[in-house]
Write a protein that holds these residues in place. Structure first.
Motif, short mmCIF file in Angstrom:
data_model
loop_
_atom_site.label_atom_id
_atom_site.label_comp_id
_atom_site.label_asym_id
_atom_site.label_seq_id
_atom_site.Cartn_x
_atom_site.Cartn_y
_atom_site.Cartn_z
N PRO A 169 58.54 70.34 33.72
CA PRO A 169 58.35 69.66 35.01
C PRO A 169 59.63 69.64 35.82
N GLN A 170 59.51 69.91 37.11
CA GLN A 170 60.65 69.88 38.01
C GLN A 170 60.70 68.53 38.72
N PRO A 171 61.89 68.08 39.10
CA PRO A 171 61.97 66.79 39.80
C PRO A 171 61.20 66.83 41.10
N ASP A 172 60.47 65.78 41.37
CA ASP A 172 59.70 65.66 42.60
C ASP A 172 60.62 65.07 43.67
N PRO A 173 61.02 65.85 44.69
CA PRO A 173 61.98 65.36 45.69
C PRO A 173 61.55 64.06 46.36
N ILE A 174 60.28 63.96 46.73
CA ILE A 174 59.84 62.77 47.44
C ILE A 174 59.92 61.53 46.56
N GLU A 175 59.56 61.68 45.29
CA GLU A 175 59.63 60.54 44.38
C GLU A 175 61.08 60.14 44.13
N LYS A 176 61.97 61.13 44.04
CA LYS A 176 63.39 60.84 43.85
C LYS A 176 63.97 60.12 45.07
N VAL A 177 63.55 60.54 46.25
CA VAL A 177 64.01 59.88 47.48
C VAL A 177 63.50 58.44 47.53
N LYS A 178 62.22 58.26 47.22
CA LYS A 178 61.65 56.91 47.22
C LYS A 178 62.38 56.01 46.23
N ALA A 179 62.80 56.58 45.11
CA ALA A 179 63.46 55.78 44.08
C ALA A 179 64.77 55.18 44.60
N ILE A 180 65.55 55.97 45.34
CA ILE A 180 66.83 55.42 45.84
C ILE A 180 66.64 54.58 47.09
N MET A 181 65.44 54.61 47.66
CA MET A 181 65.15 53.79 48.84
C MET A 181 64.49 52.47 48.48
N THR A 182 63.91 52.38 47.31
CA THR A 182 63.14 51.17 46.97
C THR A 182 63.63 50.49 45.70
N GLY A 183 64.69 50.99 45.10
CA GLY A 183 65.19 50.41 43.85
C GLY A 183 65.91 49.10 44.08
N ALA A 184 66.59 48.63 43.02
CA ALA A 184 67.28 47.34 43.07
C ALA A 184 68.44 47.35 44.07
N ASN A 185 69.04 48.50 44.28
CA ASN A 185 70.16 48.62 45.22
C ASN A 185 69.88 49.77 46.18
N ASN A 218 66.58 53.08 56.22
CA ASN A 218 65.65 52.55 55.23
C ASN A 218 65.10 51.20 55.70
N ALA A 219 63.78 51.05 55.63
CA ALA A 219 63.16 49.78 56.01
C ALA A 219 63.65 48.65 55.11
N LYS A 220 64.14 48.97 53.92
CA LYS A 220 64.66 47.97 52.98
C LYS A 220 66.18 47.95 52.96
N ALA A 221 66.80 48.47 54.02
CA ALA A 221 68.26 48.51 54.07
C ALA A 221 68.86 47.12 53.92
N GLN A 222 69.87 47.00 53.05
CA GLN A 222 70.58 45.72 52.89
C GLN A 222 71.62 45.53 53.98
N ASN A 223 71.98 46.62 54.64
CA ASN A 223 73.00 46.58 55.69
C ASN A 223 72.45 47.31 56.92
N PRO A 224 71.39 46.79 57.54
CA PRO A 224 70.72 47.52 58.63
C PRO A 224 71.56 47.69 59.88
N ASP A 225 72.44 46.73 60.18
CA ASP A 225 73.25 46.83 61.40
C ASP A 225 74.23 47.99 61.30
N ASP A 226 74.93 48.09 60.16
CA ASP A 226 75.85 49.20 59.99
C ASP A 226 75.10 50.52 59.85
N ALA A 227 73.90 50.47 59.30
CA ALA A 227 73.08 51.68 59.19
C ALA A 227 72.77 52.23 60.58
N TRP A 228 72.40 51.35 61.50
CA TRP A 228 72.12 51.80 62.86
C TRP A 228 73.40 52.28 63.52
#
Length: 510
Positions: A95-111, A366-376
């Motif tokens: 099995p090859q890594p699923d790019p979308i699932e990998k992206v979701k993991a770093i966008m929705t994880g604990a950090n 990221n909709a779950k960004a912890q630092n949304p102001d600096d992200a923008w």
């Protein structure tokens, strides 16, 4: 892996330019002198990376921002670290890594990451559908940033991924255009079109530009700068905006034996058989022993050596033409190119949309960004005028800010040809990628398609016969793939096909 290496090379080139230009930016704009005690960390996600590659990623995306915002530290977070599996033995059923699932993991994880930089518009659409991205329109309005300052085709292409809303911005993109030889038009007595072309318009024009026979033959068009063709690949790229599918959404039934497929295959095949498009044999250049010992990188490029009147080329081809016209006298028998560009052709059924326009470096929040102001602040800076001015110096990508879209110094061409066509939008792209991820043996369907198409172009079958056989053999193969989605099945493929081989380079027969 090839795509990643190519991207890294682009990053390296940009990095060198950025390293040189950082002092200039500092002198012009100064640093963002905020309270140094108020330090924050901005986590920036990228699709692919590694510890060894981080320097390039920083130079490409974050160094200037970090330099000008002295209280913000950047942390690069790759969704896929390709070094993790770099030295593992590759197996067909692995099995090859699923790019979308990998992206979701770093966008929705604990950090979660605050910013996600994407190289895939299809992934952008999927993340929008799953409500993982922050809409940018209100932020643009609040900061009085006018989207009309950007190339409209780019903005429209991004909006199509987000239900007519903006969820990303891109500082650059890679457009293509139809390059044409003015002398070829003049010699054939054909007027250069003044309006954008459909593909049918282009093919009719190419027929009129076909002249001569044998070694004196001149051809109307090639799909790429080098001319050499794998006809099946050309067909796939050409037909992409029509979004014709080989099989249904469940990969259980073939969908190729239709009038639409027949028209596409017939159109391209006939143009090769009529030598309006040159075959690989047509372009083989017989050189004297003296010429063989003389370096000439253009002798095998039909647009440069005068064998082809029109070609699809990306933005970087302008650099090749500039270099050629400065050096053509060094090459025996070569002439200066008198050229210009038109927008890439599009289908009447899908006007203004092309598979030859590429969006990358899409900056999202990221909709779950912890630092949304600096992200923008980061997304705004990455797509702003200071950074845009520096990126406009790129010879490989075009800036999306209209004020920096300019004709290269010392040259003259229709710059609008690169900005008028928007990238193709495929709403089913992620679902298709997901299915191919679950059933990697679906690659055998593409192999079967190439075999069947080559039967047509080599004169072994008519288009109708080939598509009917493709449907029958494909249906059989789909059922076997459903039962064995990942395991070894080359032998099964050979049995379904009938023991034959195939594919490879197209060699049209008269």
């Amino acid at each position: 892996m090839t795509t990643r290496i190519t991207q890294v090379r682009k990053w390296t080139t940009a990095a060198m330019a950025v390293t040189i230009l950082v002092p200039t930016l500092a002198a012009c704009s100064g640093k963002n002198e905020e309270d140094p005690n108020n330090r924050r960390t901005l986590r920036v996600g990228v699709m692919y990376g590694s510890a060894q590659e981080e320097q390039y990623l920083r130079q490409q995306f974050t160094d200037l921002f970090e330099f000008s915002h002295n209280n913000i530290d950047i942390e690069i977070v790759p969704a896929i670290d390709y070094t993790e599996n770099q030295f593992e033995e590759q197996k067909p059923d692995q099995p090859q890594p699923d790019p979308i699932e990998k992206v979701k993991a770093i966008m929705t994880g604990a950090n979660p990451v605050d910013v996600m930089i994407l190289q895939d518009t299809a992934m952008l659409g999927n993340l929008v559908q799953e409500n993982l991205l922050k809409q940018l329109d209100p932020l643009l309005k609040e900061d009085k940033i006018d989207v009309n300052d950007y190339v409209p085709a780019v903005i429209e292409g991004i909006k199509e991924q987000g239900d007519n809303q903006l969820y990303a911005l891109a500082p650059t993109y890679t457009p293509s255009a139809l390059f044409y030889n003015k002398k070829a038009f003049a010699k054939a007595g054909v007027d250069v079109p003044t309006a954008p072309l459909t593909w049918d318009d282009l093919f009719n024009l190419a027929r009129r530009l076909k002249t001569g026979e044998g070694k004196d033959a001149k051809f109307g068009f090639t799909f790429n700068q080098w001319g050499y063709s794998n006809g099946y690949y050309d067909v796939q790229n050409y037909m992409a905006p029509l979004q014709l599918k080989m099989y249904d959404a469940k990969a259980e039934k073939m969908t190729v034996n239709t009038p639409q497929w027949e028209k596409v295959w017939t159109t391209i095949t006939q143009l090769y058989k009529d030598h309006v498009f040159p075959s690989n044999e047509d372009l083989q250049v017989q050189m004297s022993e003296e010429d063989q010992n003389r370096y000439n990188p253009y002798i095998q490029q039909p647009f440069f050596n005068g064998k082809v009147a029109m070609v699809i080329g990306n933005y970087n081809m302008i650099n090749d033409i500039e270099t050629y016209n400065k050096n053509y006298q060094k090459f025996k028998g070569m002439e200066q190119l008198d050229w210009d560009v038109l927008p890439v052709p599009t289908f009447a059924e899908a006007p203004g949309v092309s598979n030859y326009i590429y969006l990358s470096s899409l900056a999202t929040i990221n909709a779950k960004a912890q630092n949304p102001d600096d992200a923008w602040e980061f997304v705004k800076f990455m797509n702003g005028k200071e950074w845009g001015k520096l990126r406009s110096r790129s010879s490989y990508e075009m800036p999306t800010l209209k004020e920096f879209v300019k004709v290269k110094d010392g040259m003259s061409y229709n710059i609008d040809a690169f900005t008028s066509i928007k990238p193709m939008y495929n709403s089913n792209s992620y679902a298709e990628q997901k299915l191919e991820q679950e059933r990697p043996n679906l690659r055998y369907i593409s192999q079967l398609a190439e075999i069947q198409y080559n039967k047509v172009i080599q004169g072994q079958k008519t288009v109708k016969e080939a598509l009917a056989e493709f449907e029958t053999k494909g249906n059989d193969l789909l059922q076997k793939i459903k039962l064995n989605p990942k395991g070894e099945m080359q032998g099964v493929f050979d049995d379904v096909y009938g023991g034959g081989g195939g594919g490879g380079v197209v060699r049209p027969l008269d």
